[in-house]
Write a protein that holds these residues in place. Structure first.
Motif, mmCIF file in Angstrom:
data_model
loop_
_atom_site.group_PDB
_atom_site.id
_atom_site.type_symbol
_atom_site.label_atom_id
_atom_site.label_comp_id
_atom_site.label_asym_id
_atom_site.label_seq_id
_atom_site.Cartn_x
_atom_site.Cartn_y
_atom_site.Cartn_z
ATOM 1 N N PRO A 90 0.800 -1.224 0.000
ATOM 2 C CA PRO A 90 0.000 0.000 0.000
ATOM 3 C C PRO A 90 0.836 1.279 0.000
ATOM 4 O O PRO A 90 1.991 1.302 0.436
ATOM 5 C CB PRO A 90 -0.776 -0.105 1.311
ATOM 6 N N LEU A 91 0.222 2.334 -0.462
ATOM 7 C CA LEU A 91 0.723 3.699 -0.301
ATOM 8 C C LEU A 91 -0.492 4.557 -0.026
ATOM 9 O O LEU A 91 -1.446 4.558 -0.810
ATOM 10 C CB LEU A 91 1.448 4.188 -1.558
ATOM 11 N N LEU A 92 -0.502 5.256 1.113
ATOM 12 C CA LEU A 92 -1.619 6.127 1.440
ATOM 13 C C LEU A 92 -1.202 7.580 1.314
ATOM 14 O O LEU A 92 -0.202 8.003 1.909
ATOM 15 C CB LEU A 92 -2.132 5.847 2.861
ATOM 16 N N LEU A 93 -1.955 8.316 0.520
ATOM 17 C CA LEU A 93 -1.711 9.737 0.327
ATOM 18 C C LEU A 93 -2.810 10.546 1.001
ATOM 19 O O LEU A 93 -3.968 10.124 1.051
ATOM 20 C CB LEU A 93 -1.669 10.089 -1.156
ATOM 21 N N GLN A 94 -2.421 11.704 1.510
ATOM 22 C CA GLN A 94 -3.394 12.641 2.075
ATOM 23 C C GLN A 94 -3.489 13.841 1.142
ATOM 24 O O GLN A 94 -2.478 14.344 0.647
ATOM 25 C CB GLN A 94 -2.944 13.113 3.457
ATOM 26 N N VAL A 95 -4.715 14.279 0.908
ATOM 27 C CA VAL A 95 -4.980 15.446 0.061
ATOM 28 C C VAL A 95 -5.659 16.493 0.928
ATOM 29 O O VAL A 95 -6.704 16.218 1.520
ATOM 30 C CB VAL A 95 -5.900 15.078 -1.125
ATOM 31 N N LYS A 96 -5.075 17.685 1.029
ATOM 32 C CA LYS A 96 -5.633 18.722 1.898
ATOM 33 C C LYS A 96 -5.897 19.993 1.110
ATOM 34 O O LYS A 96 -5.072 20.426 0.292
ATOM 35 C CB LYS A 96 -4.675 19.049 3.044
ATOM 36 N N GLN A 97 -7.042 20.580 1.377
ATOM 37 C CA GLN A 97 -7.385 21.872 0.790
ATOM 38 C C GLN A 97 -6.399 22.925 1.286
ATOM 39 O O GLN A 97 -6.057 22.977 2.468
ATOM 40 C CB GLN A 97 -8.801 22.247 1.197
ATOM 41 N N ALA A 98 -5.929 23.769 0.378
ATOM 42 C CA ALA A 98 -4.998 24.843 0.730
ATOM 43 C C ALA A 98 -5.669 26.180 0.438
ATOM 44 O O ALA A 98 -5.892 26.523 -0.725
ATOM 45 C CB ALA A 98 -3.697 24.712 -0.057
ATOM 46 N N ASN A 99 -6.004 26.909 1.490
ATOM 47 C CA ASN A 99 -6.568 28.246 1.340
ATOM 48 C C ASN A 99 -5.451 29.276 1.405
ATOM 49 O O ASN A 99 -4.289 28.944 1.639
ATOM 50 C CB ASN A 99 -7.589 28.498 2.452
ATOM 51 N N HIS A 100 -5.783 30.528 1.221
ATOM 52 C CA HIS A 100 -4.783 31.581 1.380
ATOM 53 C C HIS A 100 -4.294 31.597 2.822
ATOM 54 O O HIS A 100 -5.052 31.343 3.758
ATOM 55 C CB HIS A 100 -5.381 32.940 1.004
ATOM 56 N N SER A 101 -3.015 31.905 3.011
ATOM 57 C CA SER A 101 -2.439 31.964 4.344
ATOM 58 C C SER A 101 -3.139 33.037 5.177
ATOM 59 O O SER A 101 -3.504 34.112 4.670
ATOM 60 C CB SER A 101 -0.944 32.282 4.256
ATOM 61 N N VAL A 102 -3.306 32.761 6.467
ATOM 62 C CA VAL A 102 -3.892 33.763 7.358
ATOM 63 C C VAL A 102 -2.973 34.973 7.512
ATOM 64 O O VAL A 102 -3.404 36.032 7.982
ATOM 65 C CB VAL A 102 -4.191 33.166 8.748
#
Length: 461
Positions: free
Chosen positions: A316-328
């Motif tokens: 297996p290989l597990l990838l995480q995908v995360k939403q990237a908003n503008h930096s605070v």
């Protein structure tokens, strides 16, 4: 006669001498004296912290926002972890040294930890970059020091012990930066903090429970890989590996257009990788997809896990995908040079970390949001703050302060920063005083969140 080119020549890089860079650091004290960093008093027009948090809601999944507030209510330290936007707004109104580095942007003690390098060595470093952006170096130092005061208070340490934890973090940052100021460029670039070095240091400095806990945590981190995640997060359904269902924390997306969209985005993400890693990923197939809740401040942003299988179901290989908003930080600093916010996160991570995940990449989704991709688990681990005693927290403060100095030295002018801080304790004392005052503010803001829930202004789950 030969034609003359009208193309302008690129500007020549300036390379000031060491003495000139030291003078720049000392001159920056005229712009913001070291003692000025002790100041913190909320202005009369300070924005409501709950309103700032609510301003982030439109970019999040509405059904998960109550969970975010629920996690932040747990303690003032949990509130600090989830309220980077509030502190960014406040830091922008404090004295500014004008000495720029690549900021972590959310530099608290729980955003440090161990992880595996591409060579499979276990390293200690910063591990969260959602808010990364160039800015004044002291912003990260102030947030880190504040996190140690808030964490110490949450552990019921005395005022002296809480103050000492912050003081040690800043002292370690300053002294480590002075050592880096003497290093050659490549010597600094290749410098990294290995877990084996930390264990050797622990054996020399402390004994008993603190050293035993550290060794246990690192042993656990080494076991946190894709095979362990496979056992924890998946099961067999009709002979096929599938993510388990544990709503709202883990929600499989095994059918419909949503799954197909993410499969297509996996293909576009691969194009952001360098050729050898792109070709490696071509050997894997997408087996399943799920939405996963992560962190404290990140709760509500879109985050997914992708199960990839190689030669068979046990590869297996597990990838995480995360939403990237503008930096605070962006409302208070220059905009990112990167149009894609996922690329901003990845570029900052590569600059700040000594070594980074080989599968870091980014894409823009069909939903219009930017995303970054990384391995879900790659021997990642961090300290359990509630389990640390006063001596353990001080030791951890020294380690985190040194790691932050290394990150800033890679991305900014270490000689200028070291000269600005100087050899004495003026900078340490000022940042520590700020940290205590801002810890008081964090506790008031935490109470404001609790009051907003009690009044029904917001919902917490």
């Amino acid at each position: 006669m030969p034609e003359t080119s009208t193309t302008p020549s690129p500007p020549r890089l300036r390379h000031p001498t060491v003495a000139q860079r030291e003078e720049q650091g000392r001159a920056a004290r005229e712009r913001a004296s070291r003692s000025a960093h002790a100041r913190w008093k909320p202005s009369a027009d300070r924005l409501d912290p709950v309103a700032l948090l609510e301003a982030q809601t439109p970019a999040r999944l509405p059904e998960l926002v109550p969970l975010r507030y629920g996690r932040m209510l747990a303690s003032p330290f949990a509130f600090l972890r989830g309220s980077a936007i509030v502190m960014a707004h406040d830091l922008a109104r404090t004295p500014n040294s004008g000495i720029t580095v690549q900021l972590c942007g959310d530099c608290h003690l729980s955003n440090f930890g161990v992880y595996a390098s591409p060579e499979r060595a276990l390293l200690f470093d910063l591990n969260d970059f959602d808010e990364t952006l160039p800015g004044p170096f002291e912003w990260d130092v102030k947030r880190l020091a504040t996190s140690f005061v808030v964490a110490a208070r949450s552990n019921d340490f005395s005022a002296r012990q809480s103050r000492r934890a912050a003081q040690v973090a800043v002292l370690s940052y300053r002294e480590t930066m002075r050592r880096f100021a003497e290093m050659r460029e490549l010597e600094l670039w290749y410098h990294r903090i290995e877990a084996t070095q930390l264990l050797e240091m622990l054996d020399q400095i402390v004994s008993g429970r603190a050293a035993k806990m550290a060794k246990t945590d690192m042993a656990k981190a080494r076991r946190k890989d894709s095979l362990q995640a496979l056992d924890k997060l998946t099961t067999f359904v009709d002979g096929q590996r599938r993510f388990i269902s544990d709503p709202p924390l883990l929600v499989p997306l095994s059918s419909g257009s949503h799954e197909e969209r993410i499969r297509e985005e996996f293909r576009t993400y691969r194009e952001s990788l360098q050729d050898d890693r792109h070709d490696l990923l071509m050997r894997y197939r997408v087996a399943d997809i799920a939405r996963k809740v992560v962190g404290v401040g990140s709760v509500g942003t879109r985050a997914y896990v992708i199960l990839l299988l190689g030669r068979d179901a046990n590869d297996p290989l597990l990838l995480q995908v995360k939403q990237a908003n503008h930096s605070v930080l962006e409302p208070h600093l220059a905009p990112s040079r990167y149009a894609n916010q996922g690329q901003r996160v990845i570029a900052g991570q590569r600059l700040l970390q000594a070594a980074s995940d080989i599968f870091l990449g980014w894409n823009t989704g069909a939903d219009g949001n930017d995303y970054y991709w990384r391995q879900l688990r790659d021997m990642k681990g961090s300290a359990e703050v509630s389990m640390l005693g006063p001596d353990g927290l001080q030791l951890y403060a020294a380690i985190c302060g040194g790691a932050l100095a290394r990150a800033h030295a890679r991305s900014g002018d270490r000689i200028t920063i070291a000269a600005y801080m100087g050899k004495g304790e003026a900078f340490d004392e000022a940042i520590t005083a700020f940290a205590e005052r801002y810890a008081d503010q964090t506790e008031r803001d935490h109470e404001a969140l609790a009051a907003a829930v009690k009044e029904g202004r917001i919902v917490a789950a």
